[in-house]
Write an enzyme that holds these catalytic residues in place. Structure first.
Site, short mmCIF file in Angstrom:
data_model
loop_
_atom_site.label_atom_id
_atom_site.label_comp_id
_atom_site.label_asym_id
_atom_site.label_seq_id
_atom_site.Cartn_x
_atom_site.Cartn_y
_atom_site.Cartn_z
N GLY A 1 -10.53 20.30 13.89
CA GLY A 1 -10.58 19.04 14.62
C GLY A 1 -11.90 18.89 15.35
O GLY A 1 -12.77 19.77 15.29
N GLY B 1 -3.42 7.26 -5.79
CA GLY B 1 -4.19 8.49 -5.92
C GLY B 1 -3.45 9.54 -6.72
O GLY B 1 -4.03 10.23 -7.57
N CYS C 1 -11.75 26.51 10.77
CA CYS C 1 -12.88 25.80 11.35
C CYS C 1 -12.82 25.85 12.88
O CYS C 1 -13.07 26.89 13.47
CB CYS C 1 -12.93 24.37 10.81
SG CYS C 1 -14.55 23.59 11.06
N LEU C 2 -12.46 24.75 13.55
CA LEU C 2 -12.32 24.79 15.00
C LEU C 2 -11.30 25.85 15.40
O LEU C 2 -11.44 26.49 16.46
CB LEU C 2 -11.90 23.42 15.53
CG LEU C 2 -11.62 23.32 17.03
CD1 LEU C 2 -12.86 23.64 17.85
CD2 LEU C 2 -11.07 21.95 17.40
N ARG D 1 -20.40 21.37 13.02
CA ARG D 1 -21.74 21.40 13.62
C ARG D 1 -22.03 22.71 14.34
O ARG D 1 -23.16 23.11 14.45
CB ARG D 1 -21.89 20.26 14.65
CG ARG D 1 -21.91 18.87 14.07
CD ARG D 1 -22.22 17.81 15.12
NE ARG D 1 -22.17 16.48 14.54
CZ ARG D 1 -21.06 15.76 14.44
NH1 ARG D 1 -19.93 16.24 14.92
NH2 ARG D 1 -21.08 14.57 13.88
N HIS E 1 -13.43 25.68 5.31
CA HIS E 1 -12.13 25.06 5.03
C HIS E 1 -11.60 25.57 3.68
O HIS E 1 -11.89 24.99 2.63
CB HIS E 1 -12.25 23.54 4.98
CG HIS E 1 -12.48 22.90 6.30
ND1 HIS E 1 -11.48 22.31 7.03
CD2 HIS E 1 -13.62 22.75 7.03
CE1 HIS E 1 -11.98 21.83 8.16
NE2 HIS E 1 -13.28 22.07 8.18
N GLU F 1 -8.77 25.22 2.44
CA GLU F 1 -7.83 24.28 1.82
C GLU F 1 -8.50 23.37 0.81
O GLU F 1 -7.84 22.83 -0.09
CB GLU F 1 -7.14 23.43 2.91
CG GLU F 1 -8.02 22.43 3.64
CD GLU F 1 -8.72 23.00 4.86
OE1 GLU F 1 -9.17 22.20 5.71
OE2 GLU F 1 -8.85 24.23 4.95
N SER G 1 0.85 -1.20 0.00
CA SER G 1 0.00 0.00 0.00
C SER G 1 0.88 1.25 0.00
O SER G 1 2.11 1.15 0.11
CB SER G 1 -0.91 -0.01 1.24
OG SER G 1 -0.13 -0.04 2.42
#
Length: 539
Positions: free
Chosen positions: A363, A19, A390-391, A471, A516, A518, A14
């Site tokens: 996070g 990708g 975000c957070l 949320r 976000h 990014e 792997s």
């Protein structure tokens, strides 16, 4: 021309970079004027990676239509500038849920539901869906995991069937590893041979084999692989180690990958010529210029990532977006993880030293939150370039409420059910939902930018659309008081009025986004907030 399907599988080990290779194939076909999309089929049973711990699985990427998916879709978008949707990402769990829901509704007419044909038919339908819904020349489909994994068998069976059904419109590209045995001083092809034999045992003959190796591969070695694996010699290619993954399309083009794929897909010379006319050569030159800038950049910028997921891929899109923006500033960006669990009032200066800019990372959960709040206070008071995501943006608001507005118990209701000052609170319509998954504000939402703000200057636009995954929101009852003390809301959702961006105009750069950014950054279109942030760092 019929839509062509390219299936990308992996063998031996792997983490070979399927990708990135799928993204490279997409980039090369785009360079020739073809319209493409890329899908990912993952063999794990989770319905989506939304509830997976980033320390185990890496970041959760979000599509523009609000689907939580694998981080490889971030590679797809950064390489190709396509906008992926929920139809670009599938897991075993999602496929099985789809089939079981049909069975419960009686859509199978009482038949015994089995892996073959019901699961494989569902896989095939979803592999073919994007070509039916869009006018595409190529659909590139990456199969997660490694050939031989038991959980990947239904996907390989679906590919076997599609290769027969689609004929010359479907090919399989197999990525394998050629290890170098130092004691023997030799490169060994046996692992590749075994992975191809395993694939053949499932009824799939690869059309093209791409060999990953840290060492150059001789013509004789490639011919050996071709002979043992029933592949034409010109269809055995080498994927070398490169200084940056964005150099790979250039190297694979030099090795003839795009030419090989077009021939294998029976694309006529006339069709190639007609698509070449629509090819944007400026597009290709901009990519080469980016790689040249990236390779030639020597001066380093050190950015501290204040977070709690100590895994290389946990903040993958942020590190890539920052690194891409750094390239356009002729700098090599070095991202350093700073564990917020270890930050205290006593050691914060020592924990954060040596960096030129800081990201307060996204996070979930209360672990490490107090360390992030302590870091935010230090960064704000010392006027250090800071970007909260975000957070991270919510942490900035909580810290400001505690230490500037004077609400010592200010917190998020996510982490404290007793706080009298819930600066961050859950959306009202989400409060009665039972399940952990699918309860968030996900995907693209509009944001109206405030005149004269750093956000407006960075974007050079009045209204933007950015992707969300959260949320909780900045509680609007605190906004007037925060603005009276120097922290403004510089971006709002025009429909709901929810805060999207906060900043402190008096600081050099102290800005947080609820969304976000990014997720919207790519090689040829670096995100304006990351560019503006690095400008602030450089100044």
């Amino acid at each position: 021309m019929n839509t062509k399907f390219i299936f990308v599988t992996g063998g031996v080990a792997s983490s070979l970079g399927k990708g990135v290779m799928a993204s490279t194939i997409g980039r090369l076909l785009q360079n020739r004027g073809y319209k493409i999309t890329i899908q990912k089929f993952d063999p794990y049973i989770n319905v989506d990676p939304g509830t997976l711990n980033p320390n185990e699985h890496g970041e959760c990427y979000v599509t523009v239509d609000g689907y939580e998916c694998d981080l490889d879709l971030g590679h797809y978008e950064r390489f190709t500038d396509i906008k992926t949707t929920r139809w670009n990402s599938f897991t075993t769990g999602r496929i099985y849920m789809e089939v079981i829901d049909k069975e419960r509704r009686g859509e199978y007419g009482g038949k015994t539901v089995q892996v073959v044909p019901h699961i494989t038919n569902a896989i095939k339908e979803n592999m073919l869906r994007t070509s039916k819904d869009n006018d595409l020349d190529f659909v590139i489909t990456e199969i997660g995991g490694t050939v031989g994994d038991i959980e990947g068998l239904p996907f390989l069976e679906a590919i076997r069937q599609l290769k027969w059904e689609l004929g010359e419109d479907a090919i399989v590209v197999h990525l394998a590893y050629v290890p170098y045995i130092a004691a023997a001083g030799e490169l060994k092809t046996k692992p590749t041979q075994h992975s191809v034999k395993q694939l053949q045992s499932y009824g799939i003959q690869p059309d093209c084999i791409i060999l990953r190796s840290e060492h150059p591969l001789s013509v004789d070695l490639r011919r050996k692989v071709a002979g043992f694996c029933n592949v034409r010699p010109d269809c055995v290619l080498h994927s070398p180690d490169v200084s940056t993954i964005y150099e790979l399309p250039i190297r694979m083009h030099e090795d003839g990958l795009d030419e090989v794929i077009l021939k294998l897909c029976s694309v006529s010379a006339a069709d190639m010529a007609s698509h070449s006319l629509s090819c944007n050569n400026d597009f290709n030159e901009r990519w080469k210029n980016f790689v040249d800038l990236r390779v030639s950049a020597s001066e380093e910028l050190h950015i501290g990532f204040i977070g709690k997921y100590n895994l290389q891929d946990a903040y993958k899109s942020i590190t890539e977006s920052m690194s891409i923006a750094g390239t356009y500033k002729s700098r090599k960006v070095k991202c350093h993880f700073i564990d917020s669990e270890h930050i205290t009032e006593a050691n914060v200066a020592d924990q954060l030293k040596g960096m030129q800019g800081y990201v307060i990372c996204p996070g979930f959960g209360d672990r490490g939150i107090e360390g992030k709040i302590t870091a935010a206070k230090y960064l704000r008071e010392n006027n250090l370039p800071t970007l909260g995501i975000c957070l991270g943006m919510q942490i900035m608001a909580i810290e400001f409420a505690r230490n500037v507005l004077g609400y010592a118990d200010a917190h998020s209701s996510e982490f404290s059910k007793t706080t009298q000052h819930p600066v961050i609170d859950i959306m009202e319509e989400q409060k009665n939902l039972v399940y952990v998954g699918n309860t968030m504000r996900l995907g693209g939402y509009e944001c109206q930018l405030r005149e004269g703000s750093k956000a407006k200057t960075a974007y050079a636009d009045e209204k933007i659309v950015e992707r969300h995954r959260h949320r909780y929101e900045l509680n609007s009852i605190f906004i007037d008081e925060m603005e009276s003390k120097g922290m403004i809301v510089s971006g709002k959702n025009p429909r709901s009025g929810l805060a999207e961006i906060i900043e402190i105009p008096a600081n050099h750069w102290y800005l947080g986004t609820q969304f976000h950014p990014e997720y919207s950054s790519s090689v040829l279109n670096p995100h304006p907030l990351f560019l503006a942030f690095l400008d602030a760092v450089l100044k």
